[in-house]
Design a protein around this motif. Structure first.
Motif, PDB file in Angstrom:
ATOM      1  N   CYS A  39      -0.695  -4.627  11.755  1.00 30.00           N
ATOM      2  CA  CYS A  39      -1.998  -5.263  11.873  1.00 30.00           C
ATOM      3  C   CYS A  39      -2.288  -6.112  10.627  1.00 30.00           C
ATOM      4  O   CYS A  39      -2.121  -5.644   9.500  1.00 30.00           O
ATOM      5  CB  CYS A  39      -3.056  -4.164  12.023  1.00 30.00           C
ATOM      6  SG  CYS A  39      -4.756  -4.696  11.821  1.00 30.00           S
ATOM      7  N   ASN A  40      -2.730  -7.351  10.844  1.00 27.30           N
ATOM      8  CA  ASN A  40      -3.036  -8.243   9.727  1.00 27.30           C
ATOM      9  C   ASN A  40      -4.199  -7.720   8.890  1.00 27.30           C
ATOM     10  O   ASN A  40      -4.194  -7.874   7.669  1.00 27.30           O
ATOM     11  CB  ASN A  40      -3.337  -9.650  10.235  1.00 27.30           C
ATOM     12  CG  ASN A  40      -2.096 -10.363  10.700  1.00 27.30           C
ATOM     13  OD1 ASN A  40      -0.998 -10.116  10.211  1.00 27.30           O
ATOM     14  ND2 ASN A  40      -2.251 -11.244  11.674  1.00 27.30           N
ATOM     15  N   GLU A  41      -5.190  -7.106   9.525  1.00 24.70           N
ATOM     16  CA  GLU A  41      -6.315  -6.557   8.771  1.00 24.70           C
ATOM     17  C   GLU A  41      -5.848  -5.406   7.876  1.00 24.70           C
ATOM     18  O   GLU A  41      -6.244  -5.320   6.709  1.00 24.70           O
ATOM     19  CB  GLU A  41      -7.424  -6.078   9.706  1.00 24.70           C
ATOM     20  CG  GLU A  41      -8.626  -5.550   8.946  1.00 24.70           C
ATOM     21  CD  GLU A  41      -9.752  -5.057   9.837  1.00 24.70           C
ATOM     22  OE1 GLU A  41     -10.594  -4.292   9.327  1.00 24.70           O
ATOM     23  OE2 GLU A  41      -9.798  -5.414  11.028  1.00 24.70           O
ATOM     24  N   CYS A  42      -4.991  -4.539   8.399  1.00 24.33           N
ATOM     25  CA  CYS A  42      -4.452  -3.439   7.593  1.00 24.33           C
ATOM     26  C   CYS A  42      -3.645  -3.979   6.420  1.00 24.33           C
ATOM     27  O   CYS A  42      -3.776  -3.495   5.293  1.00 24.33           O
ATOM     28  CB  CYS A  42      -3.585  -2.516   8.442  1.00 24.33           C
ATOM     29  SG  CYS A  42      -4.488  -1.534   9.647  1.00 24.33           S
ATOM     30  N   LEU A  43      -2.808  -4.977   6.670  1.00 21.26           N
ATOM     31  CA  LEU A  43      -2.004  -5.575   5.602  1.00 21.26           C
ATOM     32  C   LEU A  43      -2.901  -6.178   4.522  1.00 21.26           C
ATOM     33  O   LEU A  43      -2.646  -6.014   3.332  1.00 21.26           O
ATOM     34  CB  LEU A  43      -1.062  -6.640   6.175  1.00 21.26           C
ATOM     35  CG  LEU A  43       0.061  -6.121   7.061  1.00 21.26           C
ATOM     36  CD1 LEU A  43       0.765  -7.287   7.758  1.00 21.26           C
ATOM     37  CD2 LEU A  43       1.049  -5.289   6.268  1.00 21.26           C
ATOM     38  N   SER A  44      -3.965  -6.853   4.934  1.00 24.76           N
ATOM     39  CA  SER A  44      -4.896  -7.469   3.991  1.00 24.76           C
ATOM     40  C   SER A  44      -5.624  -6.413   3.169  1.00 24.76           C
ATOM     41  O   SER A  44      -5.735  -6.529   1.946  1.00 24.76           O
ATOM     42  CB  SER A  44      -5.895  -8.338   4.752  1.00 24.76           C
ATOM     43  OG  SER A  44      -6.835  -8.894   3.875  1.00 24.76           O
ATOM     44  N   LYS A  45      -6.123  -5.367   3.828  1.00 23.58           N
ATOM     45  CA  LYS A  45      -6.814  -4.285   3.121  1.00 23.58           C
ATOM     46  C   LYS A  45      -5.874  -3.592   2.139  1.00 23.58           C
ATOM     47  O   LYS A  45      -6.270  -3.246   1.031  1.00 23.58           O
ATOM     48  CB  LYS A  45      -7.383  -3.271   4.111  1.00 23.58           C
ATOM     49  CG  LYS A  45      -8.615  -3.746   4.857  1.00 23.58           C
ATOM     50  CD  LYS A  45      -9.110  -2.674   5.804  1.00 23.58           C
ATOM     51  CE  LYS A  45     -10.338  -3.097   6.566  1.00 23.58           C
ATOM     52  NZ  LYS A  45     -11.503  -3.329   5.727  1.00 23.58           N
ATOM     53  N   ASP A  46      -4.621  -3.411   2.542  1.00 20.93           N
ATOM     54  CA  ASP A  46      -3.642  -2.773   1.663  1.00 20.93           C
ATOM     55  C   ASP A  46      -3.394  -3.646   0.426  1.00 20.93           C
ATOM     56  O   ASP A  46      -3.337  -3.152  -0.699  1.00 20.93           O
ATOM     57  CB  ASP A  46      -2.348  -2.522   2.429  1.00 20.93           C
ATOM     58  CG  ASP A  46      -1.385  -1.620   1.687  1.00 20.93           C
ATOM     59  OD1 ASP A  46      -1.825  -0.592   1.141  1.00 20.93           O
ATOM     60  OD2 ASP A  46      -0.186  -1.942   1.645  1.00 20.93           O
ATOM     61  N   GLY A  49      -6.379  -3.514  -1.972  1.00 25.21           N
ATOM     62  CA  GLY A  49      -6.741  -2.191  -2.464  1.00 25.21           C
ATOM     63  C   GLY A  49      -7.911  -1.515  -1.788  1.00 25.21           C
ATOM     64  O   GLY A  49      -8.474  -0.569  -2.317  1.00 25.21           O
ATOM     65  N   THR A  50      -8.285  -1.978  -0.577  1.00 25.32           N
ATOM     66  CA  THR A  50      -9.427  -1.377   0.124  1.00 25.32           C
ATOM     67  C   THR A  50      -9.022  -0.583   1.355  1.00 25.32           C
ATOM     68  O   THR A  50      -9.863  -0.177   2.142  1.00 25.32           O
ATOM     69  CB  THR A  50     -10.452  -2.465   0.532  1.00 25.32           C
ATOM     70  OG1 THR A  50      -9.820  -3.396   1.408  1.00 25.32           O
ATOM     71  CG2 THR A  50     -11.004  -3.182  -0.683  1.00 25.32           C
ATOM     72  N   CYS A  51      -7.731  -0.343   1.521  1.00 24.86           N
ATOM     73  CA  CYS A  51      -7.220   0.401   2.673  1.00 24.86           C
ATOM     74  C   CYS A  51      -7.424   1.906   2.467  1.00 24.86           C
ATOM     75  O   CYS A  51      -7.024   2.455   1.455  1.00 24.86           O
ATOM     76  CB  CYS A  51      -5.732   0.104   2.856  1.00 24.86           C
ATOM     77  SG  CYS A  51      -4.931   1.012   4.174  1.00 24.86           S
ATOM     78  N   THR A  52      -8.052   2.540   3.446  1.00 23.42           N
ATOM     79  CA  THR A  52      -8.170   3.992   3.457  1.00 23.42           C
ATOM     80  C   THR A  52      -7.057   4.513   4.356  1.00 23.42           C
ATOM     81  O   THR A  52      -7.022   4.178   5.541  1.00 23.42           O
ATOM     82  CB  THR A  52      -9.548   4.432   4.009  1.00 23.42           C
ATOM     83  OG1 THR A  52     -10.563   3.818   3.224  1.00 23.42           O
ATOM     84  CG2 THR A  52      -9.694   5.932   3.961  1.00 23.42           C
ATOM     85  N   LYS A  53      -6.144   5.305   3.794  1.00 16.16           N
ATOM     86  CA  LYS A  53      -4.965   5.760   4.535  1.00 16.16           C
ATOM     87  C   LYS A  53      -5.096   7.231   4.922  1.00 16.16           C
ATOM     88  O   LYS A  53      -5.713   8.019   4.234  1.00 16.16           O
ATOM     89  CB  LYS A  53      -3.708   5.550   3.698  1.00 16.16           C
ATOM     90  CG  LYS A  53      -3.463   4.103   3.378  1.00 16.16           C
ATOM     91  CD  LYS A  53      -2.262   3.911   2.500  1.00 16.16           C
ATOM     92  CE  LYS A  53      -2.095   2.432   2.160  1.00 16.16           C
ATOM     93  NZ  LYS A  53      -1.013   2.193   1.237  1.00 16.16           N
ATOM     94  N   LYS A  54      -4.476   7.558   6.048  1.00 18.57           N
ATOM     95  CA  LYS A  54      -4.445   8.935   6.552  1.00 18.57           C
ATOM     96  C   LYS A  54      -3.079   9.521   6.234  1.00 18.57           C
ATOM     97  O   LYS A  54      -2.056   8.992   6.649  1.00 18.57           O
ATOM     98  CB  LYS A  54      -4.692   8.927   8.054  1.00 18.57           C
ATOM     99  CG  LYS A  54      -4.740  10.298   8.676  1.00 18.57           C
ATOM    100  CD  LYS A  54      -5.055  10.210  10.149  1.00 18.57           C
ATOM    101  CE  LYS A  54      -5.159  11.568  10.762  1.00 18.57           C
ATOM    102  NZ  LYS A  54      -5.453  11.508  12.197  1.00 18.57           N
ATOM    103  N   TYR A  55      -3.063  10.620   5.511  1.00 23.79           N
ATOM    104  CA  TYR A  55      -1.799  11.250   5.144  1.00 23.79           C
ATOM    105  C   TYR A  55      -1.599  12.526   5.916  1.00 23.79           C
ATOM    106  O   TYR A  55      -2.478  13.123   6.395  1.00 23.79           O
ATOM    107  CB  TYR A  55      -1.759  11.555   3.646  1.00 23.79           C
ATOM    108  CG  TYR A  55      -1.807  10.307   2.828  1.00 23.79           C
ATOM    109  CD1 TYR A  55      -0.641   9.608   2.572  1.00 23.79           C
ATOM    110  CD2 TYR A  55      -2.999   9.805   2.346  1.00 23.79           C
ATOM    111  CE1 TYR A  55      -0.663   8.433   1.826  1.00 23.79           C
ATOM    112  CE2 TYR A  55      -3.022   8.641   1.595  1.00 23.79           C
ATOM    113  CZ  TYR A  55      -1.863   7.971   1.330  1.00 23.79           C
ATOM    114  OH  TYR A  55      -1.878   6.808   0.600  1.00 23.79           O
TER     115      TYR A  55
END
Length: 55
Positions: A39-46, A49-55
């Motif tokens: 996803c382009n939005e996920c790539l941009s957020k990553d 530095g604003t991506c919230t990730k699920k581990y």
């Protein structure tokens, strides 16, 4: 990290704060998928530095 995509689609999401993060009817994987696209939005957020990730 967990990745999700909607069933029948090829776009993987990895930021839980993405507006398109699937919450129903999805496939979830541990680790980076080897097919489809991200996803382009996920790539941009990553990248910013604003991506919230699920581990």
């Amino acid at each position: 990290m967990k990745y999700r995509k909607r069933n029948g689609k090829d776009t993987w999401h990895f930021c839980t704060n993405c507006q398109n993060w699937p919450t129903s009817d999805y496939d979830e994987r541990e680790g980076k998928p080897t097919y489809g696209e991200f996803c382009n939005e996920c790539l941009s957020k990553d990248a910013n530095g604003t991506c919230t990730k699920k581990y």
